[in-house]
Design an enzyme around this catalytic site. Structure first.
Site, mmCIF file in Angstrom:
data_model
loop_
_atom_site.group_PDB
_atom_site.id
_atom_site.type_symbol
_atom_site.label_atom_id
_atom_site.label_comp_id
_atom_site.label_asym_id
_atom_site.label_seq_id
_atom_site.Cartn_x
_atom_site.Cartn_y
_atom_site.Cartn_z
ATOM 1 N N TYR A 69 0.593 -1.220 -0.094
ATOM 2 C CA TYR A 69 0.356 -0.213 0.112
ATOM 3 C C TYR A 69 0.557 0.862 0.135
ATOM 4 C CZ TYR A 69 0.971 1.389 5.020
ATOM 5 O OH TYR A 69 1.371 1.433 6.073
ATOM 6 N N ARG B 58 8.116 3.741 -4.841
ATOM 7 C CA ARG B 58 8.427 2.425 -3.776
ATOM 8 C C ARG B 58 7.317 1.824 -3.667
ATOM 9 N NH1 ARG B 58 7.592 5.286 2.273
ATOM 10 N NH2 ARG B 58 5.454 5.564 1.794
ATOM 11 N N ARG C 80 -8.282 -20.927 -2.103
ATOM 12 C CA ARG C 80 -7.039 -20.143 -1.151
ATOM 13 C C ARG C 80 -5.960 -21.968 -0.612
ATOM 14 N NH1 ARG C 80 -5.091 -21.652 4.302
ATOM 15 N NH2 ARG C 80 -4.479 -20.006 5.409
ATOM 16 N N LYS D 243 6.551 -2.037 2.131
ATOM 17 C CA LYS D 243 5.791 -1.439 2.413
ATOM 18 C C LYS D 243 3.873 -2.619 2.338
ATOM 19 C CE LYS D 243 3.101 2.952 3.333
ATOM 20 N NZ LYS D 243 3.789 3.434 4.417
ATOM 21 N N GLU E 228 11.720 2.559 14.503
ATOM 22 C CA GLU E 228 10.901 3.424 13.843
ATOM 23 C C GLU E 228 9.585 3.618 14.423
ATOM 24 O OE1 GLU E 228 9.865 1.924 9.405
ATOM 25 O OE2 GLU E 228 9.971 0.271 10.120
#
Length: 286
Positions: free
Chosen positions: A32, A51, A100, A150, A182
């Site tokens: 995301y 990114r 799945r 991310k 972070e």
């Protein structure tokens, strides 16, 4: 009614649908980005687009949309939802092959899922929290090793936010081997004397788009920047501290684990960097 974007269509949010077999839902198999909107324009769109591709490539996932087309989607969502200040959330998952399985589906036959939506945030730039600063706690960093990607695997950062809330604070800084990695949704910095100190880029932290811009602006303003690990004890003895993110920009930190930094109020470095960042990014916004 908010208009969202799902797999090529603009829809009212209550009509948006994705498969229950989507791997983003079942496996957190997705990435995301969040782009800020100020004055109806996108902040640092190019950085987020670059990114995004980096994250997708790291997960061997194809991008279903070009950079230019994605920019037009962002702009259209800003327009139809009349966003002056706010955020655009973008998520791309590996999609669904109708069942799945731990094994990745065939990328030739399984189309990635792409979703975007807006969040109106009036007062995003003139956030009163920036005037008083935030308080953080320290927690153990137990996330996976590729924090530079991310991904939508945000359970532990969410738990960290809740730990901070229960402690009467605003956020948490994650600590590994005694050193700060972070924040739960931001990059972390301390200031000692005239020096800004922040952890160097690696797999250990997210390569923040706001971080990159703020580091550049700090150096252009003749501020000294040192990229290295720092301990949580060193952070508690700092003159000031701050975090950066796409939604918080530059946010002063005034307390760590109950220990006030400096006077207990925002110092001179973080507010100045916030001012520079907002001025410069507004100037080049698209």
């Amino acid at each position: 009614m908010r208009i969202v974007y799902v797999n090529g269509e603009y829809l009212p949010e209550n009509e948006a649908r994705i498969s229950i077999f989507d791997r983003g839902f079942l496996m957190a198999d997705g990435v995301y980005e969040v782009t800020s909107v100020l004055d109806g324009k996108l902040i640092d769109y190019d950085g987020h687009a670059v990114r995004l591709n980096r994250s997708l490539e790291a997960l061997e996932m194809r991008n279903p949309i070009s950079k230019d087309d994605l920019l037009e989607v962002h702009r259209e969502l800003v327009r139809v939802n009349e966003i002056d200040e706010g955020l655009i959330y973008l998520q791309i998952t590996r999609g669904s092959d109708g069942d799945r399985d731990f094994v990745f589906p065939d990328p030739e036959t399984t189309v990635p899922t792409i979703v975007l939506f807006t969040q109106a945030k009036p007062g995003l730039a003139e956030n009163p929290v920036a005037e008083r600063g935030i308080k953080v706690i320290s927690i153990e960093d137990i996330r996976w090793g590729r924090r530079d990607i991310k991904t939508v695997q945000l359970l532990y950062p969410s738990m960290g936010k809740m730990m901070a809330k229960k402690a009467g604070c605003d956020d948490a800084w994650m600590v590994e081997d005694g050193c700060v990695t972070e924040g739960t949704s931001n990059n972390a910095y301390i200031v000692k004397g005239n020096k800004i100190i922040t952890r160097a880029l690696s797999h250990d932290i997210l390569h923040g788009i706001t971080r990159a811009a703020v580091m550049r602006f700090a150096k252009e303003a003749q501020m000294e920047v040192e990229e290295r690990n720092f301990t949580i004890d060193e952070a508690k003895q700092a003159d000031e501290a701050f975090v950066t993110s796409a939604s918080a920009f530059v946010m002063p930190v005034v307390e760590i684990d109950g220990v006030a930094l400096g006077s207990g109020k925002p110092g001179r470095v973080a507010p100045r960097l916030r001012e520079i960042y907002l001025d410069e990014m507004r100037r080049v916004a698209v």
